[in-house]
Design an enzyme around this catalytic site. Structure first.
Site, PDB file in Angstrom:
ATOM      1  N   CYS A 258       0.800  -1.228   0.000  1.00 30.24           N
ATOM      2  CA  CYS A 258       0.000   0.000   0.000  1.00 30.24           C
ATOM      3  C   CYS A 258       0.829   1.274   0.000  1.00 30.24           C
ATOM      4  O   CYS A 258       0.782   2.044  -0.948  1.00 30.24           O
ATOM      5  CB  CYS A 258      -0.920   0.007   1.216  1.00 30.24           C
TER       6      CYS A 258
HETATM    7  N1  LIG Z   1      -2.697  -6.296   1.686  1.00 34.55           N
HETATM    8  C1  LIG Z   1      -3.112  -5.251   2.325  1.00 34.55           C
HETATM    9  O1  LIG Z   1      -2.742  -5.012   3.475  1.00 34.55           O
HETATM   10  C2  LIG Z   1      -4.089  -4.264   1.684  1.00 34.55           C
HETATM   11  C3  LIG Z   1      -4.708  -3.322   2.511  1.00 34.55           C
HETATM   12  C4  LIG Z   1      -5.609  -2.425   1.962  1.00 34.55           C
HETATM   13  C5  LIG Z   1      -5.853  -2.473   0.591  1.00 34.55           C
HETATM   14  N2  LIG Z   1      -5.226  -3.382  -0.222  1.00 34.55           N
HETATM   15  C6  LIG Z   1      -5.566  -3.374  -1.644  1.00 34.55           C
HETATM   16  O2  LIG Z   1      -6.390  -4.506  -1.937  1.00 34.55           O
HETATM   17  C7  LIG Z   1      -6.107  -5.023  -3.239  1.00 34.55           C
HETATM   18  C8  LIG Z   1      -5.735  -6.501  -3.139  1.00 34.55           C
HETATM   19  O3  LIG Z   1      -4.553  -6.623  -2.359  1.00 34.55           O
HETATM   20  P1  LIG Z   1      -4.073  -7.988  -1.722  1.00 34.55           P
HETATM   21  O4  LIG Z   1      -2.985  -7.635  -0.772  1.00 34.55           O
HETATM   22  O5  LIG Z   1      -5.232  -8.804  -1.244  1.00 34.55           O
HETATM   23  O6  LIG Z   1      -3.443  -8.728  -3.021  1.00 34.55           O
HETATM   24  P2  LIG Z   1      -2.937 -10.238  -3.108  1.00 34.55           P
HETATM   25  O7  LIG Z   1      -1.860 -10.237  -4.131  1.00 34.55           O
HETATM   26  O8  LIG Z   1      -2.677 -10.798  -1.753  1.00 34.55           O
HETATM   27  O9  LIG Z   1      -4.192 -11.034  -3.681  1.00 34.55           O
HETATM   28  C9  LIG Z   1      -4.744 -10.786  -4.910  1.00 34.55           C
HETATM   29  C10 LIG Z   1      -5.299 -12.090  -5.485  1.00 34.55           C
HETATM   30  O10 LIG Z   1      -5.985 -11.759  -6.688  1.00 34.55           O
HETATM   31  C11 LIG Z   1      -5.756 -12.800  -7.641  1.00 34.55           C
HETATM   32  N3  LIG Z   1      -6.035 -12.263  -8.973  1.00 34.55           N
HETATM   33  C12 LIG Z   1      -5.286 -11.399  -9.704  1.00 34.55           C
HETATM   34  N4  LIG Z   1      -5.939 -11.069 -10.848  1.00 34.55           N
HETATM   35  C13 LIG Z   1      -7.116 -11.746 -10.833  1.00 34.55           C
HETATM   36  C14 LIG Z   1      -8.221 -11.815 -11.701  1.00 34.55           C
HETATM   37  N5  LIG Z   1      -8.264 -11.109 -12.817  1.00 34.55           N
HETATM   38  N6  LIG Z   1      -9.260 -12.626 -11.374  1.00 34.55           N
HETATM   39  C15 LIG Z   1      -9.244 -13.326 -10.217  1.00 34.55           C
HETATM   40  N7  LIG Z   1      -8.227 -13.295  -9.332  1.00 34.55           N
HETATM   41  C16 LIG Z   1      -7.181 -12.518  -9.633  1.00 34.55           C
HETATM   42  C17 LIG Z   1      -4.327 -13.220  -7.387  1.00 34.55           C
HETATM   43  O11 LIG Z   1      -4.083 -14.541  -7.853  1.00 34.55           O
HETATM   44  C18 LIG Z   1      -4.220 -13.116  -5.860  1.00 34.55           C
HETATM   45  O12 LIG Z   1      -4.516 -14.341  -5.222  1.00 34.55           O
HETATM   46  C19 LIG Z   1      -4.996  -4.133  -3.801  1.00 34.55           C
HETATM   47  O13 LIG Z   1      -5.561  -3.122  -4.566  1.00 34.55           O
HETATM   48  C20 LIG Z   1      -4.355  -3.548  -2.546  1.00 34.55           C
HETATM   49  O14 LIG Z   1      -3.752  -2.301  -2.818  1.00 34.55           O
HETATM   50  C21 LIG Z   1      -4.359  -4.296   0.318  1.00 34.55           C
END
Ligand SMILES: NC(=O)c1ccc[n+]([C@@H]2O[C@H](COP(=O)([O-])OP(=O)(O)OC[C@H]3O[C@@H](n4cnc5c(N)ncnc54)[C@H](O)[C@@H]3O)[C@@H](O)[C@H]2O)c1
Length: 420
Positions: A258
């Site tokens: 983030c």
């Molecule tokens: N991790 C955090 O602490 C956090 C906190 C707040 C916001 N976010 C935001 O949330 C969003 C997700 O982050 P995350 O950390 O969960 O990511 P992550 O990488 O842990 O998980 C994302 C998942 O999405 C899957 N994926 C990718 N493209 C896809 C598609 N087209 N169809 C289906 N699945 C698909 C991937 O295989 C992966 O398992 C991002 O925008 C991030 O900025 C993350």
């Protein structure tokens, strides 16, 4: 029972899918990564904050993992939690969001609610996401589309899905209402934004606020050291003011998915659409990106004081994740630090209870975590504490390490301990 599809089963998507299953939704966690889907199906969680026991409870309550997008066809609600990384030129890479939107567009039915949770620049939901989702359907009448920023804080045992207020902003007032009704089932407080753009901006204010304030103390720590001022003590004193102040503390740099990434989405948008710079973010990026290199400089100084050079020294890194007590290494400042020290000829080893194998460079052979951090700290020419994981006996580290650079002010000052 209502059916929910959560697209993307990572740090954000999996906990929210399980929480919804617990509250009585039939939930499908849709992910394009077959390995993740297989592992989840047999009850093995890949996320720190979700134990295998919690996953088992979710599976028993009606959660399933799948890679088959036809599950969207009879869903009442679809939530998108896919990554929003930076492209090679440092701009937003919306390909996962657009790909998920296209998949939804192929299967979505009348009456469904679609929510984007991935962090992104203001305008994404309306301009890039909704047109691919809706096709010929009218938004606000045939389907509802909204943005709701994810606020999950990995490793936070106090605030989880239920007790962290959720902001929702729809493309129409009916969309906002539909999103509010949905989240109210499993989140205690749901806050309505004026629209999707305001909800998108809310998330970017939160992350930019952290980024800028961390940069402030990361800049102050440099001259505080030169002036022989204990900045941590000064921050603790300032934090006694009961209003108008929030404490941020210096460190080896920012990491994770983030803070180093999201503010760039906003500055890129401002530059692309309006032609001018978001200077505060650019400055914060410059300062925070230089923080690991400052740690390298300070190690060089500390070794020099001991009549040693970095070249040929054995340097142990303690904690290579981007924050304590989790296993996530994304954008960790340990990487540029290790690269800088290695380029000066240091022999790098590391210990991290959460990371058995680690490589500071793409394509380079990975290192294994040393078994005993206390013995390794004793044998190294210097150790650098990057993350004060709760596993560490800090007193023992301070007592046993010959030269220890503490980037977290976690160790008692004095002896071989140098504070950033
Ligand atoms: N991790 C955090 O602490 C956090 C906190 C707040 C916001 N976010 C935001 O949330 C969003 C997700 O982050 P995350 O950390 O969960 O990511 P992550 O990488 O842990 O998980 C994302 C998942 O999405 C899957 N994926 C990718 N493209 C896809 C598609 N087209 N169809 C289906 N699945 C698909 C991937 O295989 C992966 O398992 C991002 O925008 C991030 O900025 C993350």
């Amino acid at each position: 029972m209502k059916k929910l599809v959560v697209i993307g089963q990572g740090y954000v998507g999996l906990p929210m899918a399980l929480r919804a299953a617990e509250k009585g939704f039939v939930v499908v966690g849709l992910d394009t990564n077959e390995r993740i889907v297989r592992e989840l199906g047999v009850g093995r969680s890949h996320i720190d904050d979700v134990s295998n026991e919690e996953l088992a409870e979710g599976l028993a309550a009606g959660y399933t993992a799948s890679s088959d997008p036809t599950c969207i066809a009879d869903a009442d609600v679809v939530v998108v939690c896919v990554p929003t990384p930076l492209s090679v030129d440092g701009g937003p890479d919306l390909r996962p969001v657009e790909s998920a939107a296209r998949t939804i567009g192929q299967h979505i039915r009348h009456g469904a609610l679609v929510v984007l949770e991935s962090t992104t620049y203001p305008g994404t939901t309306e301009e890039a996401f909704a047109p691919l989702v809706s096709g010929d359907l009218e938004i606000g009448r045939d389907i509802h589309v909204a943005f709701s920023p994810e606020r999950i804080d990995p490793g936070n045992a106090t605030f989880g899905v239920q007790n962290t207020p959720k902001v929702v902003g729809g493309l129409t007032p009916a969309c906002t209402r539909a999103a509010k009704d949905f989240y109210s089932v499993f989140v205690d407080v749901v806050v309505e934004a004026k629209g999707a753009k305001e909800a998108e901006m809310a998330k970017l204010i939160e992350n930019t606020f952290r980024h800028v304030n961390i940069a402030l103390v990361n800049e102050m720590v440099r001259f505080s050291h030169e002036l022989d001022i204990d900045l941590w003590d000064a921050i603790d004193c300032a934090a006694t003011k009961p209003f108008g102040f929030m404490a941020f503390r210096p460190g080896p740099g920012v990491g994770g998915h983030c803070i180093p990434v999201d503010p760039s989405y906003l500055s890129h948008r401002v530059k692309a659409q309006l032609g001018y710079a978001f200077r505060m973010v650019e400055l914060a990026e410059e300062i925070n990106a230089a923080a690991p290199l400052y740690v390298a400089d300070r190690l060089w100084q500390a070794l020099n004081d001991n009549r040693k050079s970095v070249n040929g020294s054995k340097v142990l890194l303690l904690g290579v994740t981007y924050k304590p007590d989790i296993s996530d290494c994304r954008e960790s400042p340990a990487v540029p630090l290790a690269q800088r020290l290695a380029s000066w000829g240091a022999e790098i080893s590391y210990h991290d209870p959460f990371v058995p194998q680690w490589s500071p460079r793409a394509g380079a052979a990975s290192l294994s975590s040393v078994e005993d951090p206390y013995r390794a700290a004793c044998e190294a020419d210097a150790a650098i504490l990057l993350q004060a994981h709760r596993h560490y006996d800090l007193e023992r580290l301070a007592a046993e390490g010959s030269l220890l650079l503490d980037t977290r002010a976690a160790l008692p000052w004095g002896g071989g301990v140098n504070r950033l």
